[in-house]
Write an enzyme that holds these catalytic residues in place. Sequence first.
Site, mmCIF file in Angstrom:
data_model
loop_
_atom_site.group_PDB
_atom_site.id
_atom_site.type_symbol
_atom_site.label_atom_id
_atom_site.label_comp_id
_atom_site.label_asym_id
_atom_site.label_seq_id
_atom_site.Cartn_x
_atom_site.Cartn_y
_atom_site.Cartn_z
ATOM 1 N N LYS A 66 0.982 -1.298 0.051
ATOM 2 C CA LYS A 66 0.152 -0.002 -0.068
ATOM 3 C C LYS A 66 0.818 1.212 -0.046
ATOM 4 O O LYS A 66 0.567 1.995 -0.778
ATOM 5 C CB LYS A 66 -1.132 0.015 1.237
ATOM 6 C CG LYS A 66 -1.954 -1.121 1.394
ATOM 7 C CD LYS A 66 -2.859 -1.257 2.388
ATOM 8 C CE LYS A 66 -1.924 -1.255 3.922
ATOM 9 N NZ LYS A 66 -1.439 -2.511 4.146
ATOM 10 N N ARG A 104 11.641 -4.980 5.495
ATOM 11 C CA ARG A 104 11.444 -3.598 5.063
ATOM 12 C C ARG A 104 12.437 -2.845 5.903
ATOM 13 O O ARG A 104 12.670 -3.209 7.287
ATOM 14 C CB ARG A 104 10.012 -3.354 5.355
ATOM 15 C CG ARG A 104 9.877 -1.911 5.166
ATOM 16 C CD ARG A 104 8.390 -1.403 5.300
ATOM 17 N NE ARG A 104 7.535 -2.010 6.378
ATOM 18 C CZ ARG A 104 6.378 -1.924 6.226
ATOM 19 N NH1 ARG A 104 5.634 -1.683 5.419
ATOM 20 N NH2 ARG A 104 5.836 -2.580 7.518
ATOM 21 N N ARG A 149 -10.270 -0.122 8.143
ATOM 22 C CA ARG A 149 -9.801 -1.530 8.536
ATOM 23 C C ARG A 149 -10.764 -2.217 9.141
ATOM 24 O O ARG A 149 -10.358 -3.709 9.663
ATOM 25 C CB ARG A 149 -8.482 -1.143 9.285
ATOM 26 C CG ARG A 149 -7.348 -1.318 8.966
ATOM 27 C CD ARG A 149 -6.064 -1.130 10.021
ATOM 28 N NE ARG A 149 -5.072 -1.786 9.799
ATOM 29 C CZ ARG A 149 -3.813 -1.282 9.220
ATOM 30 N NH1 ARG A 149 -4.094 -0.159 8.564
ATOM 31 N NH2 ARG A 149 -2.842 -1.902 9.281
ATOM 32 N N ARG A 196 -0.589 -9.152 13.287
ATOM 33 C CA ARG A 196 -0.804 -7.971 12.442
ATOM 34 C C ARG A 196 -1.693 -8.747 11.268
ATOM 35 O O ARG A 196 -2.834 -8.425 10.911
ATOM 36 C CB ARG A 196 -0.080 -7.232 11.946
ATOM 37 C CG ARG A 196 0.508 -6.064 12.893
ATOM 38 C CD ARG A 196 1.841 -5.623 12.206
ATOM 39 N NE ARG A 196 2.059 -4.876 10.945
ATOM 40 C CZ ARG A 196 2.982 -4.546 10.530
ATOM 41 N NH1 ARG A 196 4.176 -4.688 11.077
ATOM 42 N NH2 ARG A 196 3.058 -3.891 9.207
#
Length: 208
Positions: free
Chosen positions: A13, A122, A88, A163
């Site tokens: 995203k 990341r 969400r 998550r």
Amino acid sequence: MNIILLGAPGAGKGTQASMLAEKYGFLHISTGDIFRANIKGGTEIGKLAKTYIDAGKLVPDSVTCEIVKDRLSKEDAAEGFMLDGFPRNVFQAEQLDSFSKIDFCLNINVPFELLMDRICGRRVCVCGESYHVTALNGRTTCLKCGKELYRRADDNPETVSARLETYLRETEPLIGYYEKQGKLLSVNGNGAPKEVFARICSAIDSRI
Ligand code: AP5
Ligand code: MG
């Protein structure tokens, strides 16, 4: 144009949002970035958000919806926006429908088994850039601004698992929510970021 970018943690995203902002000039609003700025600034919202973010859970809807409502009421959002990480869950989507009009929801679809590696690899920069370690070839500084890269506090395997569970339980049902409204655009998010970007652009261009 008011757009939602939907997708699991690590779907891309943020990566796609910065390219879309550059190409189309869309205003990028990321609730995750807003919470991280609050954590850095030591605000009350930041202190509260940190406990949920570290546990891989959603920050309470009352707090999140108020932040987004307030942000969308600002002058720069009147021309259009691109929401990244909001809504969400179905409650947030219903709230959003009550204070804004969404044109379409772009769902970035990535095989679930790729997400853990994408997130744990990341590295991010304070300027907003984000990389994967494999593309950095040992480099530890940002290609854009030269600052030292770091790992997000919630990008560890334990929090990422939580998550991903939160996503499946609370966020994935939004695919059906926007499909029912005839607003869903699904894009294959598996492939190089530029390939995914090209798919997203053609999906968007078919709508504008
Ligand atoms: P948030 O910051 O929104 O995190 P997230 O949804 O978990 O998503 P990520 O930012 O991890 O992934 P991304 O899809 O942006 O992927 P990226 O492009 O970086 O939220 C953090 C927390 O805040 C939540 O857990 C929650 O606690 C709270 N929160 C936020 N919004 C909330 C809300 N509405 N309600 C309640 N709580 C909320 O890419 C990931 C990695 O993959 C990078 O390394 C990148 O280089 C790599 N990559 C990207 N694209 C590709 C590709 N095509 N191929 C290979 N690698 C790729
Ligand atoms: Mg992100």
